[in-house]
Design a protein around this motif. Structure first.
Motif, mmCIF file in Angstrom:
data_model
loop_
_atom_site.group_PDB
_atom_site.id
_atom_site.type_symbol
_atom_site.label_atom_id
_atom_site.label_comp_id
_atom_site.label_asym_id
_atom_site.label_seq_id
_atom_site.Cartn_x
_atom_site.Cartn_y
_atom_site.Cartn_z
ATOM 1 N N PRO A 40 0.747 -1.076 0.154
ATOM 2 C CA PRO A 40 -0.031 0.167 0.262
ATOM 3 C C PRO A 40 1.099 1.126 0.101
ATOM 4 C CG PRO A 40 -0.840 -1.526 1.370
ATOM 5 C CD PRO A 40 0.538 -2.023 1.122
ATOM 6 N N GLY A 41 0.501 2.062 -0.967
ATOM 7 C CA GLY A 41 1.239 3.364 -1.062
ATOM 8 C C GLY A 41 2.669 3.285 -1.637
ATOM 9 N N LYS A 42 2.832 2.078 -1.983
ATOM 10 C CA LYS A 42 4.375 2.125 -2.669
ATOM 11 C C LYS A 42 4.248 1.561 -4.050
ATOM 12 C CE LYS A 42 6.864 1.116 1.508
ATOM 13 N NZ LYS A 42 7.837 0.020 2.157
ATOM 14 N N GLU A 43 5.263 1.790 -4.949
ATOM 15 C CA GLU A 43 5.534 1.420 -6.345
ATOM 16 C C GLU A 43 5.510 -0.220 -6.186
ATOM 17 O OE1 GLU A 43 7.234 5.416 -8.412
ATOM 18 O OE2 GLU A 43 8.254 3.547 -8.431
ATOM 19 N N ARG A 44 5.243 -0.676 -7.450
ATOM 20 C CA ARG A 44 5.148 -2.109 -7.600
ATOM 21 C C ARG A 44 6.823 -2.451 -7.771
ATOM 22 N NH1 ARG A 44 1.374 -5.056 -11.552
ATOM 23 N NH2 ARG A 44 -0.139 -3.864 -10.490
ATOM 24 N N GLU A 45 7.121 -3.623 -7.168
ATOM 25 C CA GLU A 45 8.718 -3.729 -7.104
ATOM 26 C C GLU A 45 8.983 -5.255 -7.505
ATOM 27 O OE1 GLU A 45 10.499 -3.308 -3.363
ATOM 28 O OE2 GLU A 45 9.290 -4.772 -2.264
ATOM 29 N N PHE A 46 10.163 -5.395 -8.105
ATOM 30 C CA PHE A 46 10.566 -6.842 -8.504
ATOM 31 C C PHE A 46 10.796 -7.721 -7.355
ATOM 32 C CE2 PHE A 46 12.618 -9.909 -11.094
ATOM 33 C CZ PHE A 46 13.673 -10.582 -10.314
ATOM 34 N N VAL A 47 10.293 -8.984 -7.302
ATOM 35 C CA VAL A 47 10.596 -9.733 -6.297
ATOM 36 C C VAL A 47 11.776 -11.011 -7.099
ATOM 37 C CG1 VAL A 47 9.754 -11.716 -4.845
ATOM 38 C CG2 VAL A 47 8.401 -9.322 -5.063
ATOM 39 N N LEU A 80 6.045 -19.491 -6.200
ATOM 40 C CA LEU A 80 7.214 -18.515 -5.440
ATOM 41 C C LEU A 80 6.965 -19.069 -3.872
ATOM 42 C CD1 LEU A 80 9.031 -16.030 -5.302
ATOM 43 C CD2 LEU A 80 7.130 -14.830 -4.464
ATOM 44 N N GLN A 81 8.045 -19.982 -3.611
ATOM 45 C CA GLN A 81 7.903 -20.332 -1.998
ATOM 46 C C GLN A 81 8.456 -19.271 -1.131
ATOM 47 O OE1 GLN A 81 6.826 -23.251 -0.600
ATOM 48 N NE2 GLN A 81 7.402 -22.331 1.290
ATOM 49 N N MET A 82 7.731 -18.818 -0.219
ATOM 50 C CA MET A 82 8.119 -17.568 0.671
ATOM 51 C C MET A 82 8.331 -18.207 2.141
ATOM 52 S SD MET A 82 5.717 -14.572 -0.792
ATOM 53 C CE MET A 82 3.992 -15.234 -0.130
ATOM 54 N N ASN A 83 9.455 -18.238 2.672
ATOM 55 C CA ASN A 83 9.804 -18.717 3.828
ATOM 56 C C ASN A 83 10.142 -17.710 4.843
ATOM 57 O OD1 ASN A 83 9.233 -21.298 3.226
ATOM 58 N ND2 ASN A 83 11.142 -21.667 2.643
ATOM 59 N N SER A 84 10.124 -17.453 6.145
ATOM 60 C CA SER A 84 10.453 -16.520 7.012
ATOM 61 C C SER A 84 10.051 -15.533 6.737
ATOM 62 C CB SER A 84 12.118 -16.622 7.173
ATOM 63 O OG SER A 84 12.793 -17.809 7.293
ATOM 64 N N LEU A 85 8.672 -15.434 6.512
ATOM 65 C CA LEU A 85 7.891 -14.098 6.127
ATOM 66 C C LEU A 85 8.137 -13.069 7.230
ATOM 67 C CD1 LEU A 85 4.958 -15.667 4.388
ATOM 68 C CD2 LEU A 85 6.405 -13.941 3.385
ATOM 69 N N LYS A 86 8.094 -11.636 6.666
ATOM 70 C CA LYS A 86 8.102 -10.475 7.803
ATOM 71 C C LYS A 86 7.101 -9.750 7.297
ATOM 72 C CE LYS A 86 13.305 -10.439 7.083
ATOM 73 N NZ LYS A 86 14.406 -10.001 6.900
ATOM 74 N N PRO A 87 6.713 -8.731 8.310
ATOM 75 C CA PRO A 87 5.612 -7.897 8.047
ATOM 76 C C PRO A 87 5.874 -7.045 6.802
ATOM 77 C CG PRO A 87 5.924 -7.796 10.328
ATOM 78 C CD PRO A 87 7.275 -8.778 9.923
ATOM 79 N N GLU A 88 7.110 -6.681 6.407
ATOM 80 C CA GLU A 88 7.229 -5.883 5.499
ATOM 81 C C GLU A 88 7.123 -6.608 4.128
ATOM 82 O OE1 GLU A 88 9.223 -6.153 8.004
ATOM 83 O OE2 GLU A 88 11.396 -6.244 7.574
ATOM 84 N N ASP A 89 6.865 -7.974 4.158
ATOM 85 C CA ASP A 89 6.521 -8.628 2.931
ATOM 86 C C ASP A 89 5.154 -8.612 2.605
ATOM 87 O OD1 ASP A 89 8.880 -11.472 4.127
ATOM 88 O OD2 ASP A 89 9.155 -9.697 2.522
ATOM 89 N N THR A 90 4.277 -8.094 3.323
ATOM 90 C CA THR A 90 3.061 -7.700 3.236
ATOM 91 C C THR A 90 2.503 -6.878 2.064
ATOM 92 O OG1 THR A 90 2.194 -7.806 5.498
ATOM 93 C CG2 THR A 90 0.760 -6.698 4.153
#
Length: 115
Positions: A40-47, A80-90
């Motif tokens: 939210p409020g940010k530009e789309r970014e490459f993962v 996309l397997q996502m481990n050790s997720l952080k709040p900033e990955d929302t």
């Protein structure tokens, strides 16, 4: 071209999720596939990205060592397997394919990391 993401949801910090993107309408095995995200409020970014045969991958620094991109060309699906997720990955996570001269996107799947 159709890209349909799935697998998002709500997960606690430190948890895991696996996203899927089912592709159709083009020769899937011939193209690099990518994941992007937009908070939210940010530009789309490459993962992350994976080449056509899956032999080469690339990751954003923010997800290296935690996320793994893979593909199954027999199923026309990228993961996309996502481990050790952080709040900033929302974010909303999007699947992408670049077929010159166009960029194609899925509808996105919401990932929320919160306790």
């Amino acid at each position: 071209v159709q890209l349909v993401e799935s697998g998002g949801g709500l997960v606690q910090p430190g948890g895991s999720l696996r996203l899927s993107c089912a592709a159709s309408g083009f020769t899937f095995s011939s193209y690099t596939m990518s994941w992007y995200r937009q908070a939210p409020g940010k530009e789309r970014e490459f993962v992350a990205a994976i080449n056509s045969f899956g032999g080469s991958t690339d990751y954003a620094d923010s997800v290296k060592g935690r996320f793994t991109i893979s593909r199954d060309n027999a199923k026309n699906t990228v993961y996309l397997q996502m481990n050790s997720l952080k709040p900033e990955d929302t974010a909303v996570y999007y699947c992408n394919v670049k077929r010159y001269p166009y960029d194609y996107w899925g509808q996105g799947t919401q990932v929320t990391v919160s306790s």
